[in-house]
Design a protein around this motif. Sequence first.
Motif, PDB file in Angstrom:
ATOM      1  N   GLU A   3       0.780  -1.211   0.020  1.00 31.47           N
ATOM      2  CA  GLU A   3      -0.107  -0.131   0.046  1.00 31.47           C
ATOM      3  C   GLU A   3       0.883   1.284   0.035  1.00 31.47           C
ATOM      4  OE1 GLU A   3      -3.003  -0.598  -0.805  1.00 31.47           O
ATOM      5  OE2 GLU A   3      -3.332   1.709  -0.580  1.00 31.47           O
ATOM      6  N   ILE A   4       1.844   1.018   0.717  1.00 28.66           N
ATOM      7  CA  ILE A   4       2.776   2.514   0.734  1.00 28.66           C
ATOM      8  C   ILE A   4       3.473   2.532  -0.535  1.00 28.66           C
ATOM      9  CG2 ILE A   4       4.944   3.110   1.809  1.00 28.66           C
ATOM     10  CD1 ILE A   4       4.357   1.705   4.350  1.00 28.66           C
ATOM     11  N   ILE A   5       3.938   1.540  -1.265  1.00 28.95           N
ATOM     12  CA  ILE A   5       4.622   1.690  -2.290  1.00 28.95           C
ATOM     13  C   ILE A   5       3.395   2.297  -3.506  1.00 28.95           C
ATOM     14  CG2 ILE A   5       5.567   0.281  -4.351  1.00 28.95           C
ATOM     15  CD1 ILE A   5       6.789  -1.342  -2.190  1.00 28.95           C
ATOM     16  N   LYS A   6       2.214   1.740  -3.595  1.00 25.46           N
ATOM     17  CA  LYS A   6       1.117   2.055  -4.294  1.00 25.46           C
ATOM     18  C   LYS A   6       1.112   3.735  -4.191  1.00 25.46           C
ATOM     19  CE  LYS A   6      -0.358  -0.819  -7.315  1.00 25.46           C
ATOM     20  NZ  LYS A   6      -0.174  -2.260  -6.704  1.00 25.46           N
ATOM     21  N   ASP A   7       0.893   4.064  -2.851  1.00 18.67           N
ATOM     22  CA  ASP A   7       0.535   5.513  -2.350  1.00 18.67           C
ATOM     23  C   ASP A   7       1.893   6.315  -3.264  1.00 18.67           C
ATOM     24  OD1 ASP A   7      -1.581   5.204  -1.224  1.00 18.67           O
ATOM     25  OD2 ASP A   7      -0.962   5.302   0.654  1.00 18.67           O
ATOM     26  N   MET A   8       3.009   5.901  -2.951  1.00 17.89           N
ATOM     27  CA  MET A   8       4.062   6.577  -3.480  1.00 17.89           C
ATOM     28  C   MET A   8       4.171   6.772  -5.235  1.00 17.89           C
ATOM     29  SD  MET A   8       7.759   5.578  -1.508  1.00 17.89           S
ATOM     30  CE  MET A   8       7.428   4.261  -1.007  1.00 17.89           C
ATOM     31  N   GLU A   9       3.806   5.723  -5.634  1.00 17.11           N
ATOM     32  CA  GLU A   9       3.662   5.726  -7.106  1.00 17.11           C
ATOM     33  C   GLU A   9       2.349   6.640  -7.548  1.00 17.11           C
ATOM     34  OE1 GLU A   9       2.870   1.528  -7.901  1.00 17.11           O
ATOM     35  OE2 GLU A   9       5.041   0.964  -7.593  1.00 17.11           O
ATOM     36  N   ARG A  10       1.249   6.654  -6.945  1.00 17.53           N
ATOM     37  CA  ARG A  10       0.291   7.697  -7.087  1.00 17.53           C
ATOM     38  C   ARG A  10       0.906   8.929  -6.828  1.00 17.53           C
ATOM     39  NH1 ARG A  10      -3.517   3.487  -5.224  1.00 17.53           N
ATOM     40  NH2 ARG A  10      -2.984   3.720  -3.278  1.00 17.53           N
ATOM     41  N   TYR A  11       1.510   9.231  -5.700  1.00 13.44           N
ATOM     42  CA  TYR A  11       1.990  10.639  -5.368  1.00 13.44           C
ATOM     43  C   TYR A  11       3.071  11.166  -6.599  1.00 13.44           C
ATOM     44  CZ  TYR A  11       4.195  14.510  -3.110  1.00 13.44           C
ATOM     45  OH  TYR A  11       4.941  15.703  -2.778  1.00 13.44           O
ATOM     46  N   THR A  45      17.242  11.329  -4.155  1.00 15.47           N
ATOM     47  CA  THR A  45      16.130  10.510  -3.040  1.00 15.47           C
ATOM     48  C   THR A  45      14.713  10.647  -3.828  1.00 15.47           C
ATOM     49  OG1 THR A  45      17.436  11.128  -0.973  1.00 15.47           O
ATOM     50  CG2 THR A  45      15.224   9.945  -0.936  1.00 15.47           C
ATOM     51  N   ALA A  46      14.606  12.004  -4.254  1.00 16.66           N
ATOM     52  CA  ALA A  46      13.042  12.398  -4.455  1.00 16.66           C
ATOM     53  C   ALA A  46      12.257  12.002  -3.180  1.00 16.66           C
ATOM     54  CB  ALA A  46      12.518  11.686  -5.928  1.00 16.66           C
ATOM     55  N   ILE A  47      11.322  11.023  -3.318  1.00 18.64           N
ATOM     56  CA  ILE A  47      10.286  10.826  -2.362  1.00 18.64           C
ATOM     57  C   ILE A  47      10.624   9.530  -1.510  1.00 18.64           C
ATOM     58  CG2 ILE A  47       8.215  12.305  -3.387  1.00 18.64           C
ATOM     59  CD1 ILE A  47       7.204   9.622  -4.095  1.00 18.64           C
ATOM     60  N   GLY A  48      11.628   8.807  -1.769  1.00 20.37           N
ATOM     61  CA  GLY A  48      12.360   7.775  -1.110  1.00 20.37           C
ATOM     62  C   GLY A  48      11.764   6.625  -1.692  1.00 20.37           C
ATOM     63  N   TYR A  49      11.255   6.477  -3.126  1.00 27.77           N
ATOM     64  CA  TYR A  49      10.626   5.313  -3.747  1.00 27.77           C
ATOM     65  C   TYR A  49      11.981   4.328  -4.019  1.00 27.77           C
ATOM     66  CZ  TYR A  49       8.287   2.636  -7.043  1.00 27.77           C
ATOM     67  OH  TYR A  49       7.533   1.862  -8.047  1.00 27.77           O
ATOM     68  N   VAL A  77      11.491  11.407   3.961  1.00 30.22           N
ATOM     69  CA  VAL A  77      11.375  11.133   5.402  1.00 30.22           C
ATOM     70  C   VAL A  77       9.927  10.444   5.992  1.00 30.22           C
ATOM     71  CG1 VAL A  77      11.273  12.013   7.740  1.00 30.22           C
ATOM     72  CG2 VAL A  77      13.067  12.842   6.125  1.00 30.22           C
ATOM     73  N   LYS A  78       8.872  11.090   5.363  1.00 22.45           N
ATOM     74  CA  LYS A  78       7.844  10.632   5.997  1.00 22.45           C
ATOM     75  C   LYS A  78       7.436   9.023   5.536  1.00 22.45           C
ATOM     76  CE  LYS A  78       3.652  11.965   4.166  1.00 22.45           C
ATOM     77  NZ  LYS A  78       3.012  13.267   3.315  1.00 22.45           N
ATOM     78  N   ASN A  79       7.771   9.073   4.229  1.00 21.66           N
ATOM     79  CA  ASN A  79       7.585   7.499   3.466  1.00 21.66           C
ATOM     80  C   ASN A  79       8.510   6.488   4.093  1.00 21.66           C
ATOM     81  OD1 ASN A  79       5.614   8.234   1.515  1.00 21.66           O
ATOM     82  ND2 ASN A  79       7.037   9.095   0.073  1.00 21.66           N
ATOM     83  N   VAL A  80       9.663   6.979   4.544  1.00 20.44           N
ATOM     84  CA  VAL A  80      10.644   5.892   4.834  1.00 20.44           C
ATOM     85  C   VAL A  80      10.156   5.401   6.366  1.00 20.44           C
ATOM     86  CG1 VAL A  80      13.044   5.754   5.909  1.00 20.44           C
ATOM     87  CG2 VAL A  80      12.570   6.404   3.471  1.00 20.44           C
ATOM     88  N   ASN A  81       9.752   6.518   7.083  1.00 20.31           N
ATOM     89  CA  ASN A  81       9.249   6.275   8.315  1.00 20.31           C
ATOM     90  C   ASN A  81       7.994   5.548   8.672  1.00 20.31           C
ATOM     91  OD1 ASN A  81      11.261   7.864   9.635  1.00 20.31           O
ATOM     92  ND2 ASN A  81      10.050   9.685   9.898  1.00 20.31           N
TER      93      ASN A  81
END
Length: 203
Positions: A3-11, A45-49, A77-81
């Motif tokens: 889910e986290i990965i999907k959210d990053m892809e959407r973002y 890094t961009a968003i950490g994906y 930072v948000k995504n990695v946490n």
Amino acid sequence: MEEIIKDMERYAEANNVPIIEKDSIIFIAKYIKMNGVKKILELGTAIGYSAILMALASEDVEITTIERDEKKYREAVKNVNRSGLDKRIEIVFNDALDVNLAGYKYDLIFIDAAKGQYIKFFEKFENYLNPGGIIITDNLKFHGLVKNKDKIESKNVKGLVTKIEKYIEFLKDNDEFVTRFYDIGDGLSVSFRKNDENVKNID
Ligand code: SAH
Ligand code: MG
């Protein structure tokens, strides 16, 4: 995690963040596993994906990743946490060319920051490579534009493409490193020191 990965892809899609392509991450993850990669340095890094996906390739992996854009840094930072990988992914908020990593060495350096500065990144960070280590560079096709330079109208974009072409020449002419180019994702290269040629498990 899915889910986290999907959210990053959407973002990334919604905010025009150029995250790594699936095939490229599959290639890198395979390299990490086959070669027992432990220490990774990522520029951009961009968003950490890509950092999160590289960390998921092996539990032994520790990543330092550098990002100069504050908004992206915060998002990363948000995504990695949220992914729970903060013990294995360290995000540095700075310009990669200003970071001092004296004393640190990496098995894999992933160059994915400003495309116009690839030669500078390579020349600085080759000094941080462990014996047997490799440098992977992303976006050598620059979204397909490197092959279609004549059709580009923007001067800026054309300038970037010229710089990527120069980087490719720089890699081809490099006396110390051997580079293999791959038509994967947006174009990848893998560079390693000449004397390491026989120990590399690439494809
Ligand atoms: N690796 C990411 C995508 C990175 S996009 C992924 O695949 O998920 C490139 C990023 O590099 C951008 O966020 C940009 O802000 C950053 N960047 C560009 N030049 C930089 C520099 N000199 N130092 C640090 N970050 C840089
Ligand atoms: Mg990229």
